[in-house]
Design a protein around this motif. Structure first.
Motif, PDB file in Angstrom:
ATOM      1  N   GLN A  56      40.552  25.422  34.027  1.00 15.38           N
ATOM      2  CA  GLN A  56      39.280  26.130  33.826  1.00 15.38           C
ATOM      3  C   GLN A  56      39.302  27.474  34.539  1.00 15.38           C
ATOM      4  O   GLN A  56      39.861  27.596  35.619  1.00 15.38           O
ATOM      5  CB  GLN A  56      38.108  25.304  34.362  1.00 15.38           C
ATOM      6  CG  GLN A  56      37.855  24.047  33.562  1.00 15.38           C
ATOM      7  CD  GLN A  56      36.714  23.215  34.149  1.00 15.38           C
ATOM      8  OE1 GLN A  56      35.892  23.720  34.911  1.00 15.38           O
ATOM      9  NE2 GLN A  56      36.695  21.941  33.813  1.00 15.38           N
ATOM     10  N   GLU A  57      38.647  28.461  33.922  1.00 18.20           N
ATOM     11  CA  GLU A  57      38.601  29.784  34.543  1.00 18.20           C
ATOM     12  C   GLU A  57      37.781  29.718  35.826  1.00 18.20           C
ATOM     13  O   GLU A  57      36.760  29.036  35.888  1.00 18.20           O
ATOM     14  CB  GLU A  57      37.984  30.796  33.575  1.00 18.20           C
ATOM     15  CG  GLU A  57      38.133  32.217  34.088  1.00 18.20           C
ATOM     16  CD  GLU A  57      37.583  33.261  33.128  1.00 18.20           C
ATOM     17  OE1 GLU A  57      38.396  33.981  32.536  1.00 18.20           O
ATOM     18  OE2 GLU A  57      36.349  33.336  32.981  1.00 18.20           O
ATOM     19  N   ASP A  78      36.589  32.064  39.615  1.00 18.63           N
ATOM     20  CA  ASP A  78      36.565  33.325  40.363  1.00 18.63           C
ATOM     21  C   ASP A  78      37.494  33.166  41.551  1.00 18.63           C
ATOM     22  O   ASP A  78      37.363  32.224  42.318  1.00 18.63           O
ATOM     23  CB  ASP A  78      35.146  33.628  40.849  1.00 18.63           C
ATOM     24  CG  ASP A  78      34.225  33.964  39.686  1.00 18.63           C
ATOM     25  OD1 ASP A  78      34.588  34.863  38.904  1.00 18.63           O
ATOM     26  OD2 ASP A  78      33.176  33.308  39.558  1.00 18.63           O
ATOM     27  N   LYS A 137      39.277  36.935  37.891  1.00 24.95           N
ATOM     28  CA  LYS A 137      39.128  35.628  37.241  1.00 24.95           C
ATOM     29  C   LYS A 137      40.500  35.135  36.803  1.00 24.95           C
ATOM     30  O   LYS A 137      41.306  35.914  36.323  1.00 24.95           O
ATOM     31  CB  LYS A 137      38.220  35.735  36.012  1.00 24.95           C
ATOM     32  CG  LYS A 137      36.751  35.916  36.368  1.00 24.95           C
ATOM     33  CD  LYS A 137      35.887  35.800  35.125  1.00 24.95           C
ATOM     34  CE  LYS A 137      34.420  36.058  35.415  1.00 24.95           C
ATOM     35  NZ  LYS A 137      33.851  35.196  36.445  1.00 24.95           N
ATOM     36  N   ALA A 138      40.748  33.843  36.993  1.00 25.89           N
ATOM     37  CA  ALA A 138      42.029  33.279  36.563  1.00 25.89           C
ATOM     38  C   ALA A 138      41.829  31.834  36.144  1.00 25.89           C
ATOM     39  O   ALA A 138      40.919  31.152  36.632  1.00 25.89           O
ATOM     40  CB  ALA A 138      43.042  33.349  37.694  1.00 25.89           C
ATOM     41  N   THR A 139      42.694  31.387  35.239  1.00 22.75           N
ATOM     42  CA  THR A 139      42.719  29.981  34.879  1.00 22.75           C
ATOM     43  C   THR A 139      43.962  29.391  35.524  1.00 22.75           C
ATOM     44  O   THR A 139      45.078  29.813  35.226  1.00 22.75           O
ATOM     45  CB  THR A 139      42.778  29.809  33.345  1.00 22.75           C
ATOM     46  OG1 THR A 139      41.630  30.454  32.786  1.00 22.75           O
ATOM     47  CG2 THR A 139      42.752  28.339  32.957  1.00 22.75           C
ATOM     48  N   PHE A 173      38.864  26.082  42.610  1.00 20.23           N
ATOM     49  CA  PHE A 173      39.191  26.101  41.179  1.00 20.23           C
ATOM     50  C   PHE A 173      39.414  24.695  40.646  1.00 20.23           C
ATOM     51  O   PHE A 173      39.638  23.763  41.406  1.00 20.23           O
ATOM     52  CB  PHE A 173      40.424  26.976  40.922  1.00 20.23           C
ATOM     53  CG  PHE A 173      41.643  26.576  41.700  1.00 20.23           C
ATOM     54  CD1 PHE A 173      42.554  25.643  41.192  1.00 20.23           C
ATOM     55  CD2 PHE A 173      41.905  27.125  42.950  1.00 20.23           C
ATOM     56  CE1 PHE A 173      43.678  25.278  41.917  1.00 20.23           C
ATOM     57  CE2 PHE A 173      43.035  26.762  43.682  1.00 20.23           C
ATOM     58  CZ  PHE A 173      43.921  25.835  43.160  1.00 20.23           C
TER      59      PHE A 173
END
Length: 131
Positions: A71-72, A74, A84-86, A67
């Protein structure tokens, strides 16, 4: 400290509230047993705001989340669910909202301290630096 604070390899040292937490997030019984006092080795590669966060489980299974802060991305949960996470950086802590819990990670006195919170249950895992 600075930007490279997280890079390294950490071995599981201890945790608190494991059972309450994994039941709260609905982890199946076999996974609960497998994860208890599991000598997980967490390997963090950091390049500025880009992270590769790998957990090596005994028996050869690994989970890797890649990551970039802000930013988003997977991601995959402890139980293997994809989402999905930021990921954010707050006060030197990495913060991620997982589907049913909030996860933070920080370096405290040379140790990796990870805290996951689900519906008021706080699970804390500490890992010591080994590389």
């Amino acid at each position: 400290q600075g930007n490279m604070a997280f890079a390294g390899k950490y071995e599981f040292e201890g945790d608190e509230n494991y059972d309450d937490f994994v039941k709260k997030i609905g982890l199946p019984g076999d996974k609960i047993e497998m994860g208890r006092n599991c000598k997980i080795v967490t390997e963090v590669v950091q390049n500025g705001n880009d992270f590769t966060w790998t957990q090596h489980f005994p028996g050869g299974r690994t989970t890797t989340n890649t990551f970039t802060i802000g930013q988003e991305a997977d991601m995959e949960t402890m139980g293997g669910k994809k989402f999905k996470a930021t990921v954010k950086m707050e006060d030197g802590k990495i913060v991620a909202e997982f589907p049913n819990y909030r996860h933070t990670a920080e370096i405290c006195g040379g140790k990796l301290v990870e805290i996951s919170t689900a519906s008021g249950v706080v699970y804390r895992r500490t890992s010591k630096r080994i590389a």
